[in-house]
Design an enzyme around this catalytic site. Structure first.
Site, mmCIF file in Angstrom:
data_model
loop_
_atom_site.group_PDB
_atom_site.id
_atom_site.type_symbol
_atom_site.label_atom_id
_atom_site.label_comp_id
_atom_site.label_asym_id
_atom_site.label_seq_id
_atom_site.Cartn_x
_atom_site.Cartn_y
_atom_site.Cartn_z
ATOM 1 N N ASP A 33 14.703 0.589 6.746
ATOM 2 C CA ASP A 33 14.994 0.346 5.334
ATOM 3 C C ASP A 33 16.442 0.755 5.045
ATOM 4 O O ASP A 33 16.900 1.796 5.527
ATOM 5 C CB ASP A 33 14.031 1.172 4.474
ATOM 6 C CG ASP A 33 14.018 0.754 3.023
ATOM 7 O OD1 ASP A 33 15.097 0.745 2.394
ATOM 8 O OD2 ASP A 33 12.931 0.448 2.502
ATOM 9 N N ILE A 34 17.159 -0.051 4.257
ATOM 10 C CA ILE A 34 18.565 0.284 3.951
ATOM 11 C C ILE A 34 18.684 1.348 2.859
ATOM 12 O O ILE A 34 19.764 1.885 2.645
ATOM 13 C CB ILE A 34 19.402 -0.961 3.581
ATOM 14 C CG1 ILE A 34 18.870 -1.642 2.328
ATOM 15 C CG2 ILE A 34 19.478 -1.925 4.746
ATOM 16 C CD1 ILE A 34 19.812 -2.699 1.761
ATOM 17 N N ASN A 85 2.779 -2.860 -1.737
ATOM 18 C CA ASN A 85 2.617 -3.181 -3.160
ATOM 19 C C ASN A 85 2.521 -4.695 -3.349
ATOM 20 O O ASN A 85 3.163 -5.450 -2.615
ATOM 21 C CB ASN A 85 3.808 -2.656 -3.963
ATOM 22 C CG ASN A 85 4.005 -1.167 -3.815
ATOM 23 O OD1 ASN A 85 3.052 -0.406 -3.759
ATOM 24 N ND2 ASN A 85 5.253 -0.738 -3.737
ATOM 25 N N HIS A 91 4.934 -2.431 -8.616
ATOM 26 C CA HIS A 91 6.213 -1.928 -8.106
ATOM 27 C C HIS A 91 6.715 -2.645 -6.863
ATOM 28 O O HIS A 91 7.489 -2.079 -6.091
ATOM 29 C CB HIS A 91 6.167 -0.408 -7.871
ATOM 30 C CG HIS A 91 5.714 0.350 -9.074
ATOM 31 N ND1 HIS A 91 6.519 0.535 -10.167
ATOM 32 C CD2 HIS A 91 4.527 0.928 -9.373
ATOM 33 C CE1 HIS A 91 5.860 1.209 -11.086
ATOM 34 N NE2 HIS A 91 4.643 1.455 -10.636
ATOM 35 N N HIS A 98 5.395 -6.857 2.444
ATOM 36 C CA HIS A 98 6.004 -5.895 3.356
ATOM 37 C C HIS A 98 5.280 -4.565 3.269
ATOM 38 O O HIS A 98 4.720 -4.214 2.239
ATOM 39 C CB HIS A 98 7.499 -5.720 3.086
ATOM 40 C CG HIS A 98 7.862 -5.307 1.691
ATOM 41 N ND1 HIS A 98 7.810 -6.179 0.622
ATOM 42 C CD2 HIS A 98 8.290 -4.128 1.196
ATOM 43 C CE1 HIS A 98 8.197 -5.546 -0.471
ATOM 44 N NE2 HIS A 98 8.483 -4.284 -0.157
ATOM 45 N N PHE A 99 5.272 -3.869 4.377
ATOM 46 C CA PHE A 99 4.659 -2.550 4.494
ATOM 47 C C PHE A 99 5.754 -1.531 4.770
ATOM 48 O O PHE A 99 6.589 -1.747 5.637
ATOM 49 C CB PHE A 99 3.655 -2.529 5.659
ATOM 50 C CG PHE A 99 2.425 -3.344 5.412
ATOM 51 C CD1 PHE A 99 1.220 -2.735 5.099
ATOM 52 C CD2 PHE A 99 2.459 -4.727 5.503
ATOM 53 C CE1 PHE A 99 0.077 -3.483 4.878
ATOM 54 C CE2 PHE A 99 1.328 -5.492 5.285
ATOM 55 C CZ PHE A 99 0.127 -4.866 4.968
ATOM 56 N N HIS A 100 5.735 -0.445 4.038
ATOM 57 C CA HIS A 100 6.648 0.666 4.283
ATOM 58 C C HIS A 100 5.938 1.673 5.185
ATOM 59 O O HIS A 100 4.782 2.023 4.928
ATOM 60 C CB HIS A 100 6.990 1.402 2.979
ATOM 61 C CG HIS A 100 7.752 0.598 1.997
ATOM 62 N ND1 HIS A 100 9.120 0.691 1.859
ATOM 63 C CD2 HIS A 100 7.347 -0.319 1.077
ATOM 64 C CE1 HIS A 100 9.510 -0.122 0.904
ATOM 65 N NE2 HIS A 100 8.465 -0.747 0.404
#
Length: 113
Positions: A33-34, A85, A91, A98-100
């Site tokens: 992630d940036i 989300n 949010h 996408h999954f964090h």
């Protein structure tokens, strides 16, 4: 495979926007992630463009969690969040599933969620 010319994640998958790639399969792409919440904060995205989870093909979804597991293991911290989300009210900031994977290296809230 569905893609969107306007989608930032589709552009990352195509290589039009640079990323720090960690893992790539025929169905998924994982990169750092940036704007990380902690060191090792990774996004795992399907190559199939869909805005919400229920729009995804099952085979793409089945490819994502093993990748998230590999990343969570490789980061080397025992605690982490896997977050996903769906929609603006939930949010979601980018209209591509996408999954964090967010490592939680310490008890304070200064890193991670």
């Amino acid at each position: 495979m569905a893609t969107s010319a306007a989608c930032i994640f589709c552009k990352i998958i195509k290589g039009d926007i640079p990323s720090f790639k960690l893992i790539e399969t025929s169905l998924s792409y994982a990169f750092l992630d940036i704007q990380p919440l902690s060191k090792g904060h990774t996004l795992v995205i399907p190559k199939f463009h869909a805005e919400k989870l229920h729009e995804m093909p099952d085979e793409s979804l089945a490819d994502i969690l093993p990748i998230a597991k590999k990343i969570a293991t490789a980061v080397g911290v025992p605690d982490y969040n896997v977050l996903q989300n769906n929609g603006k009210l939930a949010h979601q900031e980018v209209g591509h599933v996408h999954f964090h994977v967010i490592p939680k290296p310490e008890a304070s809230d200064s890193q991670g969620l």
